[in-house]
Scaffold this active site. Structure first.
Site, PDB file in Angstrom:
ATOM      1  N   HIS A 134      40.215  -0.284  -7.972  1.00  0.00           N
ATOM      2  CA  HIS A 134      39.724  -1.057  -9.107  1.00  0.00           C
ATOM      3  C   HIS A 134      38.935  -0.199 -10.094  1.00  0.00           C
ATOM      4  CE1 HIS A 134      40.480  -5.424  -7.860  1.00  0.00           C
ATOM      5  NE2 HIS A 134      41.181  -4.642  -7.048  1.00  0.00           N
ATOM      6  N   HIS A 184      47.484  -1.666   1.510  1.00  0.00           N
ATOM      7  CA  HIS A 184      47.315  -3.024   2.026  1.00  0.00           C
ATOM      8  C   HIS A 184      47.582  -3.128   3.521  1.00  0.00           C
ATOM      9  CE1 HIS A 184      47.872  -5.130  -2.155  1.00  0.00           C
ATOM     10  NE2 HIS A 184      46.715  -4.499  -2.021  1.00  0.00           N
TER      11      HIS A 184
END
Length: 334
Positions: free
Chosen positions: A128, A249
């Site tokens: 991010h 992930h």
């Protein structure tokens, strides 16, 4: 062969003339390589020794048209130049050693506050922060601006991860200040490592931004594969790099294998498409963007390769991660 020579580690000479111009022979070691250089500020005072090396001359080099004064200048300069060359090598070796020491110090402090259960959040922090990069104008990227952006909806939950790293930063800053950008980049690499993933080297020296990056640059979780690929292309990443980085992930609560083990389970489960089953929680596996990847032929090629060979995934993830944490970075002057 005609060679321009400007410095020699040592030589023997026998003068055949003492005039302002002379011919002399220099005996060099057999494997000596002749570099080229210019001495003096003006071209008129440039020292060039034109050396003619006959095929059968052995190690003898015939040097013509060189004044005695210039030769003395050459002989005086050679030891200094050799010394400077060795000093330069030593300087860079010591700089590399210092970089390694600083890097290890950051990793040690990170490991004191980071557990496997917190690894996914810290790794998400990297994505991010770096994910705001825009290659068109070279703005955003890995610059620590995430510390100003925690209230944005897409960064929900990251305040805890930054708080964890703040403990390490406080300890590090006592000895030598470390930027948020460097700390987050190294912490993400450590998050992968402690969960069993590849060891990822991280260069240090990033400067922190003093302002937040523009909003709306992170990929939305509802994107299909073509639009997701376009988002990654915008920041300079290929489809292969997109698929490799998506393997992050594999840790966390997305439902891809063990939440604390970094492996290639993500790709194996994508190929199974468990969300198509009506059996309870399997429909909750992954994000819409994860599911979209396996429906794209280009992405599917890399998903299949990584599912079949974890070592290939590890290598590609490592390289893509290094590229990611260097995106948009502003570096300290070396």
């Amino acid at each position: 062969m005609t060679t321009t020579c400007e410095k020699t580690p040592y030589f023997n000479s026998s003068f055949t003339s003492l005039s302002s111009s002379f011919i002399t022979n220099f005996n060099f070691p057999a494997n000596f390589q002749l570099p080229t250089s210019n001495f003096g500020a003006k071209s008129a005072s440039t020292l060039k020794l034109t050396c003619s090396i006959p095929h059968n001359s052995g190690n003898h080099i015939k040097v013509e048209s060189c004044g005695r004064r210039r030769l003395l200048l050459l002989s005086a300069a050679v030891p200094f130049l050799i010394h400077m060359q060795e000093y330069s090598k030593d300087f860079y070796v010591k700089a590399e050693e210092l970089e390694t020491y600083k890097n290890q110090t950051i990793r040690d402090e990170v490991r004191k506050v980071l557990s496997k259960g917190k690894a996914a959040g810290v790794l998400r922090l990297v994505f991010h922060d770096a994910g705001t990069f825009e290659s068109n104008d070279n703005t955003g990227g890995m610059n620590g601006s995430i510390s100003y952006e925690l209230e944005r909806p897409e960064n929900n939950g990251l305040k805890k991860s930054l708080k964890i790293l703040e403990k390490a930063k406080n300890q590090l800053d006592v000895r030598e200040s470390v930027s948020w950008a460097d700390l987050i980049a190294v912490a993400g690499a450590e998050a992968v490592s402690i969960c069993g993933g590849p060891v990822i080297p991280v260069r240090l020296g990033r400067l922190d931004s003093l302002t937040p990056d523009p909003e709306g640059r992170l990929p939305e979780e509802s994107l299909d594969a073509p639009r997701l690929k376009q988002c990654f292309k915008r920041i300079g990443f290929s489809t292969q790099e997109l698929v490799a980085l998506s393997g992050a992930h594999t840790i966390g609560s997305k439902g891809f294998g063990s939440p604390t083990v970094f492996d290639n389970s993500y790709y194996k489960i994508l190929l199974e498409k468990p969300w198509e089953s009506a059996a309870g929680m399997t429909s909750m596996v992954g994000l819409p963007t994860d599911r979209a990847l396996v429906e794209d032929d280009e992405c599917l090629r890399w998903i299949t390769e990584y599912a079949n060979d974890q070592s290939v995934f590890f290598e590609d993830f490592k390289n893509a991660y290094i590229k990611l944490v260097n995106c948009g970075a502003r570096w300290k002057a070396s």
